[in-house]
Design a protein around this motif. Structure first.
Motif, short mmCIF file in Angstrom:
data_model
loop_
_atom_site.label_atom_id
_atom_site.label_comp_id
_atom_site.label_asym_id
_atom_site.label_seq_id
_atom_site.Cartn_x
_atom_site.Cartn_y
_atom_site.Cartn_z
N PHE A 190 74.64 97.15 -2.15
CA PHE A 190 75.57 98.33 -2.65
C PHE A 190 75.77 99.07 -1.56
CE2 PHE A 190 74.44 96.73 -6.83
CZ PHE A 190 75.29 96.84 -7.44
N VAL A 191 77.09 99.66 -1.51
CA VAL A 191 77.59 100.59 -0.53
C VAL A 191 77.79 101.92 -1.20
CG1 VAL A 191 79.57 101.14 1.26
CG2 VAL A 191 78.69 98.84 0.86
N GLY A 192 77.27 103.19 -0.61
CA GLY A 192 77.57 104.38 -1.27
C GLY A 192 77.34 105.44 -0.25
N TYR A 193 77.27 106.81 -0.74
CA TYR A 193 77.42 107.94 0.07
C TYR A 193 75.88 108.22 0.56
CZ TYR A 193 81.78 109.89 -1.28
OH TYR A 193 83.16 109.71 -1.52
N ILE A 194 75.63 108.82 1.63
CA ILE A 194 74.30 109.54 2.16
C ILE A 194 74.10 110.88 1.20
CG2 ILE A 194 73.10 110.35 4.27
CD1 ILE A 194 75.35 108.99 5.84
N ASP A 195 72.78 110.46 0.49
CA ASP A 195 72.72 111.53 -0.43
C ASP A 195 72.61 113.13 0.17
OD1 ASP A 195 72.65 109.88 -2.58
OD2 ASP A 195 70.27 109.50 -2.53
N ASP A 196 71.96 113.16 1.03
CA ASP A 196 71.74 114.66 1.57
C ASP A 196 73.19 115.07 2.42
OD1 ASP A 196 71.49 112.85 3.85
OD2 ASP A 196 69.55 113.90 4.75
N LEU A 197 74.15 114.16 2.36
CA LEU A 197 75.18 114.58 3.24
C LEU A 197 76.64 114.71 2.07
CD1 LEU A 197 75.58 112.89 6.41
CD2 LEU A 197 74.53 115.14 6.10
N LEU A 198 76.13 114.80 1.03
CA LEU A 198 77.17 114.73 -0.29
C LEU A 198 77.69 116.36 -0.21
CD1 LEU A 198 75.56 112.71 -3.39
CD2 LEU A 198 77.81 112.28 -2.09
N TYR A 199 78.98 116.30 -0.26
CA TYR A 199 79.70 117.75 -0.26
C TYR A 199 79.94 118.05 -1.67
CZ TYR A 199 84.02 115.46 -0.59
OH TYR A 199 85.02 114.43 -1.08
N ASP A 200 79.62 117.21 -2.76
CA ASP A 200 79.98 117.38 -3.95
C ASP A 200 78.97 116.51 -4.99
OD1 ASP A 200 80.93 117.65 -6.68
OD2 ASP A 200 82.68 118.71 -5.85
N GLN A 201 78.30 117.03 -5.91
CA GLN A 201 77.42 116.08 -6.71
C GLN A 201 78.04 115.33 -7.63
OE1 GLN A 201 74.09 115.99 -6.00
NE2 GLN A 201 74.84 117.19 -4.41
N LYS A 202 79.36 115.43 -7.95
CA LYS A 202 80.41 114.67 -8.66
C LYS A 202 80.74 113.17 -7.99
CE LYS A 202 83.00 118.12 -11.39
NZ LYS A 202 82.92 117.34 -12.77
N LEU A 203 80.10 113.18 -6.62
CA LEU A 203 80.27 111.94 -5.95
C LEU A 203 79.03 110.99 -6.20
CD1 LEU A 203 81.87 113.22 -2.86
CD2 LEU A 203 83.18 112.51 -4.64
N SER A 220 79.14 108.85 5.01
CA SER A 220 79.51 110.22 4.30
C SER A 220 80.96 110.18 4.08
CB SER A 220 79.21 111.49 5.63
OG SER A 220 80.01 111.18 6.61
N THR A 221 81.53 109.36 4.36
CA THR A 221 83.17 109.34 3.85
C THR A 221 83.61 107.89 2.98
OG1 THR A 221 84.08 107.85 5.77
CG2 THR A 221 83.50 110.29 6.23
N ILE A 222 84.65 108.22 1.98
CA ILE A 222 84.69 106.98 1.27
C ILE A 222 85.51 105.85 2.00
CG2 ILE A 222 87.04 107.95 0.43
CD1 ILE A 222 84.45 106.21 -1.79
N ILE A 223 86.28 106.37 3.27
CA ILE A 223 87.08 105.46 4.15
C ILE A 223 86.14 104.35 4.68
CG2 ILE A 223 88.73 105.14 6.06
CD1 ILE A 223 90.08 106.65 3.39
N ALA A 224 85.10 104.82 5.13
CA ALA A 224 84.12 104.00 5.93
C ALA A 224 83.62 103.09 4.73
CB ALA A 224 83.15 104.89 6.48
N GLN A 225 83.14 103.66 3.57
CA GLN A 225 82.48 102.81 2.42
C GLN A 225 83.56 101.55 1.97
OE1 GLN A 225 80.95 104.99 -0.80
NE2 GLN A 225 80.67 106.81 0.56
N MET A 226 84.98 101.80 2.28
CA MET A 226 86.00 101.11 1.66
C MET A 226 85.99 99.95 2.77
SD MET A 226 90.04 101.40 0.81
CE MET A 226 90.42 101.79 2.59
N ASN A 227 85.95 100.35 4.12
CA ASN A 227 86.18 99.33 4.91
C ASN A 227 84.80 98.57 5.16
OD1 ASN A 227 88.67 100.25 6.17
ND2 ASN A 227 87.65 101.81 7.55
N ALA A 228 83.74 99.05 4.88
CA ALA A 228 82.46 98.16 4.72
C ALA A 228 82.81 97.15 3.38
CB ALA A 228 81.25 98.89 4.49
N LEU A 229 83.09 97.45 2.73
CA LEU A 229 83.42 96.68 1.28
C LEU A 229 84.40 95.51 1.89
CD1 LEU A 229 83.78 99.12 -1.79
CD2 LEU A 229 81.70 97.91 -0.90
#
Length: 300
Positions: A190-203, A220-229
């Motif tokens: 799985f690909v996701g956010y870095i927990d301690d760099l989340l700027y909003d818990q809704k993410l 830390s960004t959704i763009i990088a996650q999408m490119n990784a996917l």
């Protein structure tokens, strides 16, 4: 002592950014100009307004006492601009818009030219980064967030709901066991956010699917996650409006989606300016007229 509005503008910019370079960028001057104007203001007032430290410029007690007075002058200046005949009707000047990175990069950036084509004197600054800027400190003119604001003085409206889902590349899915139910996800990366760099818990999207899912690639960004996917790094949660332009991403368990809201916020004083109102109307119209991108899965 007779100081003009420009002196106060420099003081406010530095108090909000805490950096000569950042204040200079905001005011479109050189950092040496900011330093010179602040020094001149301190000399005229015969008091120190800022303490220079390695971490930036910090207001002194005298500076803190001056700050609310400077902000009142700023409000008066905005009201003055509003009543200058035809000034705002020209729709010129700079508008700074802050958005979540996915919305800024993958939706607004490719559409904002339509606003400038209609108003060629407008200058747009789009801050599409995963953090929030302050409307009250005038760091931005328009702010879009994924949660309802709680600040009383801010004008806010919900623009639209939007949906997320699990996605992966066709190449990745062909190389791993098929997924027909939630239990099958345990065998995947799985690909996701870095927990301690989340700027909003809704993410914390993956946790809503299953707290047991572990990420092997985090950003830390959704763009990088999408490119990784897209490169086959695993399965991740992507907004529908981003997936619409990525034909090599395939929905996984598409009947299971998450939903959030986009909130547009503006300072009451800034909303008095015609150029800000025009930008708000443009953003809202673009998002509402293309609501299918936010709420529907890509076809095919």
């Amino acid at each position: 002592m007779d100081q003009n509005w420009n002196d106060i503008r420099f003081f406010l910019a530095l108090s909000r950014t805490t950096s000569f370079v950042s204040a200079a960028t905001q005011l479109k001057v050189t950092h040496s100009t900011v330093s010179r104007r602040i020094s001149a203001l301190e000399t005229a007032l015969q008091t120190k307004l800022f303490v220079r430290t390695e971490k930036g410029c910090r207001l002194t007690s005298a500076g803190e006492q001056l700050l609310p007075l400077a902000e009142e002058l700023e409000k008066a200046a905005l009201k003055f601009q509003e009543h200058v005949p035809d000034r705002d009707n020209q729709l010129s000047g700079t508008i700074r818009i802050a958005t979540p990175d996915g919305l800024g990069h993958c939706f607004l950036a490719s559409r904002i030219n339509a606003l400038q084509s209609k108003n060629p004197l407008l200058e747009i600054e789009l801050i599409a980064v995963p953090m929030y800027y302050s409307l009250s400190k005038r760091e931005v003119d328009i702010l879009i967030t994924v949660k309802k604001p709680t600040v009383d003085r801010i004008i806010a409206r919900r623009i639209t709901n939007y949906r997320f889902g699990l996605f992966a590349s066709r190449e990745y899915l062909e190389g791993f066991p098929p997924i027909q139910k939630f239990g099958d996800l345990a065998e995947h990366r799985f690909v996701g956010y870095i927990d301690d760099l989340l700027y909003d818990q809704k993410l914390r999207f993956l946790e809503e699917y299953s707290p047991a899912l572990k990420t092997s690639f985090r950003s830390s960004t959704i763009i990088a996650q999408m490119n990784a996917l897209k490169a086959g790094a695993g399965i991740g949660v992507i907004p529908y409006f981003m997936a619409h332009t990525e034909r090599d991403l395939v929905p996984v368990l598409p009947e299971n989606y998450l939903e959030r809201e986009f909130w547009l916020q503006v300072n009451p004083d800034s909303k008095k300016l015609a150029r800000v109102r025009e930008a708000i109307d443009f953003i809202v119209e673009q998002m509402l007229s293309q609501s299918h991108l936010f709420l529907s899965l890509p076809e095919g």
